[in-house]
Write a protein that holds these residues in place. Structure first.
Motif, PDB file in Angstrom:
ATOM      1  N   LEU A  65       0.843  -1.236   0.151  1.00  0.00           N
ATOM      2  CA  LEU A  65       0.070  -0.053   0.116  1.00  0.00           C
ATOM      3  C   LEU A  65       0.876   1.300  -0.107  1.00  0.00           C
ATOM      4  O   LEU A  65       2.106   1.231   0.225  1.00  0.00           O
ATOM      5  CB  LEU A  65      -0.856   0.050   1.488  1.00  0.00           C
ATOM      6  N   SER A  66       0.273   2.491  -0.145  1.00  0.00           N
ATOM      7  CA  SER A  66       1.176   3.549  -0.409  1.00  0.00           C
ATOM      8  C   SER A  66       1.710   4.036   0.971  1.00  0.00           C
ATOM      9  O   SER A  66       3.018   4.528   1.032  1.00  0.00           O
ATOM     10  CB  SER A  66       0.352   4.751  -0.674  1.00  0.00           C
ATOM     11  N   SER A  67       1.330   3.555   2.058  1.00  0.00           N
ATOM     12  CA  SER A  67       1.937   3.812   3.450  1.00  0.00           C
ATOM     13  C   SER A  67       3.352   2.756   3.548  1.00  0.00           C
ATOM     14  O   SER A  67       3.882   2.874   4.460  1.00  0.00           O
ATOM     15  CB  SER A  67       1.010   3.274   4.394  1.00  0.00           C
ATOM     16  N   GLY A  68       3.365   1.617   2.676  1.00  0.00           N
ATOM     17  CA  GLY A  68       4.427   0.822   2.714  1.00  0.00           C
ATOM     18  C   GLY A  68       4.006  -0.405   3.369  1.00  0.00           C
ATOM     19  O   GLY A  68       4.616  -1.429   3.434  1.00  0.00           O
ATOM     20  N   LYS A  69       2.895  -0.288   3.961  1.00  0.00           N
ATOM     21  CA  LYS A  69       2.208  -1.757   4.446  1.00  0.00           C
ATOM     22  C   LYS A  69       2.060  -2.924   3.386  1.00  0.00           C
ATOM     23  O   LYS A  69       1.526  -2.616   2.395  1.00  0.00           O
ATOM     24  CB  LYS A  69       0.770  -1.151   5.230  1.00  0.00           C
ATOM     25  N   GLN A  70       2.542  -4.128   3.927  1.00  0.00           N
ATOM     26  CA  GLN A  70       2.401  -5.165   2.842  1.00  0.00           C
ATOM     27  C   GLN A  70       1.308  -5.852   3.184  1.00  0.00           C
ATOM     28  O   GLN A  70       0.828  -6.312   4.322  1.00  0.00           O
ATOM     29  CB  GLN A  70       3.557  -6.193   2.949  1.00  0.00           C
ATOM     30  N   LEU A  71       0.514  -6.761   2.155  1.00  0.00           N
ATOM     31  CA  LEU A  71      -0.599  -7.518   2.423  1.00  0.00           C
ATOM     32  C   LEU A  71      -0.356  -8.559   1.540  1.00  0.00           C
ATOM     33  O   LEU A  71       0.042  -8.684   0.497  1.00  0.00           O
ATOM     34  CB  LEU A  71      -1.897  -6.820   1.968  1.00  0.00           C
ATOM     35  N   ALA A  72      -1.007  -9.716   1.906  1.00  0.00           N
ATOM     36  CA  ALA A  72      -0.916 -10.913   1.282  1.00  0.00           C
ATOM     37  C   ALA A  72      -2.290 -11.322   0.747  1.00  0.00           C
ATOM     38  O   ALA A  72      -3.283 -11.122   1.499  1.00  0.00           O
ATOM     39  CB  ALA A  72      -0.450 -12.183   2.197  1.00  0.00           C
ATOM     40  N   ALA A  73      -2.448 -11.415  -0.605  1.00  0.00           N
ATOM     41  CA  ALA A  73      -3.658 -11.697  -1.072  1.00  0.00           C
ATOM     42  C   ALA A  73      -3.548 -12.952  -1.979  1.00  0.00           C
ATOM     43  O   ALA A  73      -2.586 -13.121  -2.798  1.00  0.00           O
ATOM     44  CB  ALA A  73      -4.068 -10.586  -2.313  1.00  0.00           C
ATOM     45  N   SER A  74      -4.519 -13.808  -1.530  1.00  0.00           N
ATOM     46  CA  SER A  74      -4.738 -14.964  -2.502  1.00  0.00           C
ATOM     47  C   SER A  74      -5.886 -14.867  -3.372  1.00  0.00           C
ATOM     48  O   SER A  74      -7.022 -14.750  -3.216  1.00  0.00           O
ATOM     49  CB  SER A  74      -5.053 -16.287  -1.775  1.00  0.00           C
ATOM     50  N   GLN A  75      -5.283 -15.040  -4.971  1.00  0.00           N
ATOM     51  CA  GLN A  75      -6.755 -14.932  -5.832  1.00  0.00           C
ATOM     52  C   GLN A  75      -7.081 -16.296  -6.721  1.00  0.00           C
ATOM     53  O   GLN A  75      -6.003 -17.025  -6.943  1.00  0.00           O
ATOM     54  CB  GLN A  75      -6.303 -14.081  -6.823  1.00  0.00           C
ATOM     55  N   PHE A  76      -8.432 -16.669  -6.514  1.00  0.00           N
ATOM     56  CA  PHE A  76      -8.611 -18.101  -6.817  1.00  0.00           C
ATOM     57  C   PHE A  76      -8.825 -18.003  -8.469  1.00  0.00           C
ATOM     58  O   PHE A  76      -9.388 -16.851  -8.825  1.00  0.00           O
ATOM     59  CB  PHE A  76      -9.957 -18.543  -6.264  1.00  0.00           C
ATOM     60  N   PHE A  77      -8.433 -18.929  -9.192  1.00  0.00           N
ATOM     61  CA  PHE A  77      -8.968 -19.088 -10.417  1.00  0.00           C
ATOM     62  C   PHE A  77     -10.557 -19.005 -10.789  1.00  0.00           C
ATOM     63  O   PHE A  77     -10.933 -20.084 -10.105  1.00  0.00           O
ATOM     64  CB  PHE A  77      -8.210 -20.075 -11.250  1.00  0.00           C
ATOM     65  N   ASN A  78     -11.240 -18.531 -11.303  1.00  0.00           N
ATOM     66  CA  ASN A  78     -12.684 -18.728 -11.783  1.00  0.00           C
ATOM     67  C   ASN A  78     -13.118 -17.955 -12.913  1.00  0.00           C
ATOM     68  O   ASN A  78     -12.073 -17.361 -13.536  1.00  0.00           O
ATOM     69  CB  ASN A  78     -13.562 -18.370 -10.470  1.00  0.00           C
ATOM     70  N   GLU A  79     -14.030 -18.201 -13.284  1.00  0.00           N
ATOM     71  CA  GLU A  79     -14.606 -17.628 -14.682  1.00  0.00           C
ATOM     72  C   GLU A  79     -14.555 -15.882 -14.650  1.00  0.00           C
ATOM     73  O   GLU A  79     -14.160 -15.320 -15.750  1.00  0.00           O
ATOM     74  CB  GLU A  79     -16.142 -17.979 -14.929  1.00  0.00           C
ATOM     75  N   ASP A  80     -15.039 -15.358 -13.658  1.00  0.00           N
ATOM     76  CA  ASP A  80     -14.888 -13.971 -13.705  1.00  0.00           C
ATOM     77  C   ASP A  80     -13.401 -13.424 -13.500  1.00  0.00           C
ATOM     78  O   ASP A  80     -13.441 -12.232 -13.791  1.00  0.00           O
ATOM     79  CB  ASP A  80     -15.635 -13.414 -12.117  1.00  0.00           C
ATOM     80  N   HIS A  81     -12.693 -14.241 -13.045  1.00  0.00           N
ATOM     81  CA  HIS A  81     -11.268 -13.681 -12.586  1.00  0.00           C
ATOM     82  C   HIS A  81     -10.337 -14.469 -13.113  1.00  0.00           C
ATOM     83  O   HIS A  81      -9.047 -14.771 -12.646  1.00  0.00           O
ATOM     84  CB  HIS A  81     -11.232 -13.627 -10.925  1.00  0.00           C
TER      85      HIS A  81
END
Ligand code: ATP
Length: 366
Positions: free
Chosen positions: A323-339
């Protein structure tokens, strides 16, 4: 309502200076598969040993099926234990290992044979009854240990990290087998593990322990989705924590200053929070949604972020975002039709938000 299988009241155990258990209160219903989950040294084994009668409580009470266990030795409790090491008798064959318990009860030969046969059938080992433990695989030895523990139909079966010696695949298979045995037998299982996946996938209820205390008791879903504190949230999975401040409370919603903007959140217990309170907003990686700049207009609840890492995992693409503050985030994205297009590039600018209401809001912990 039937009596609980086990009731623990203010149970404590000290070894010299070590307070292994500090006032445990717990009720276990008949037919439950309950897991005790917690880090090494939190008191799981001690709790099991107290229930089994191998240790005496320093204070507090243990009741099994309505009967106080004070002064009752292990062999007279309606409980049996499966240890991590299986503790099979190496010189006895499978049949005799399983028959050991019924023989000490002085049952007739025919009845012993019937019971042992039934237990070995259940664990699919009837054909190997004449083998010695050393001639069996790890999984087969584990099954013998289970057959031996259930042959006398105890009210409660205690299992102390019974799958630790098995490799990953066998361990997964044995987890399913254990659930099936438990369902078939209707016996209460108390299962000790330090593996959160094992606890979540096997149990009807999970007891999360830390430093001799219970942090939270609940269904796997409650523990995972509504952890009561940071310890539980972190212990049962990965979690992102964003620090914010309550700007205003309006009925059941909070306006919270977070990462340079003010967003609206609906905590489960809004009355806990006042204006000016420091709060932590907890979000699981799989609850974060990552959007390309052309997919979404920047909204009030959306944060701009830069992709720092892209890790392909087969079922998910895991991203580390900054993020712009430098804070890190972990994000898991699943495969699906929309994405389906998850080909994020390192350095790419994205938007991130989460499904409203899927966050957990807790008082700030430093
Ligand atoms: P692990 O997952 O490593 O088996 P655990 O959660 O089962 O850990 P316990 O074995 O119950 O933890 O131990 C709880 C605490 O009590 C630890 O600090 C341990 O060192 C201590 N303890 C356990 N048994 C004894 C004993 N017989 N004498 C002295 N201290 C003990």
């Amino acid at each position: 309502m039937s009596l609980p299988a086990i009731e623990l009241k203010q149970l404590s155990k000290t070894f010299g200076d070590t307070h292994a258990l500090k006032g445990i209160d717990l009720q276990v219903s008949k037919g439950e598969l309950l897991t005790l989950l917690g880090p090494s040294g939190c008191g799981k084994t001690t709790l099991l040993r107290l229930i089994a009668g191998f240790e005496t409580p320093t204070s507090g009470e243990i009741t099994i099926d309505g009967q106080s266990m004070a002064g009752i030795p292990p062999e007279r409790r309606p409980v049996n234990t499966v240890f991590q090491s299986y503790a099979l008798f190496p010189h006895m064959n499978v049949f005799d290992n399983v028959a050991f318990g019924p023989r000490t009860k002085g049952l007739q030969r025919k009845e012993i044979e019937r019971r042992v046969h039934e237990a070995l059938e259940m664990v699919n080992l009837a054909d190997l009854a004449q083998r010695k433990p050393a001639q069996l695989s790890g999984g087969q030895q584990q099954r013998v240990a289970i057959a031996r523990a259930v042959v006398n139909k105890p009210l409660v079966l205690l299992l102390d990290e019974p799958l630790n010696a098995l490799d990953y695949k066998l361990r997964k298979a044995m987890q399913i087998e254990l659930i099936q045995y438990q369902r078939q037998l209707g016996i209460t299982f108390i299962f000790v593990t330090h593996d959160q996946d094992e606890a979540l996938s096997m149990s009807s209820r999970v007891v999360v322990m830390n430093e001799g205390r219970i942090e939270q008791t609940g269904t796997p879903r409650e523990i995972y989705e509504t952890p009561r504190n940071h310890f539980v949230a972190r212990f049962v999975g990965e979690i992102n924590i964003l620090e914010g401040t309550v700007v205003r409370r309006e009925g059941d919603t909070l306006r919270v200053g977070l990462e340079g903007r003010t967003i609206e959140l609906a905590p489960t217990s809004p009355n806990e929070f006042q204006r000016g309170d420091a709060v932590d907003v907890l979000i699981r990686p799989e609850d974060l949604r990552v959007w390309r700049l052309d997919e979404l207009a920047s909204g009030a609840q959306t944060f701009g972020a830069t992709v720092c890492e892209v890790i392909y995992k087969g079922t998910t693409v895991d991203l580390i975002l900054r993020l712009s503050s430098g804070k890190q985030l972990a994000a898991s994205q699943f495969f699906n039709e929309d994405h389906e297009q998850l080909e994020f590039a390192i350095g790419e600018e994205v938007f991130v938000d989460w499904i409203p209401g899927w966050e957990v809001i807790l008082p700030h912990e430093s």
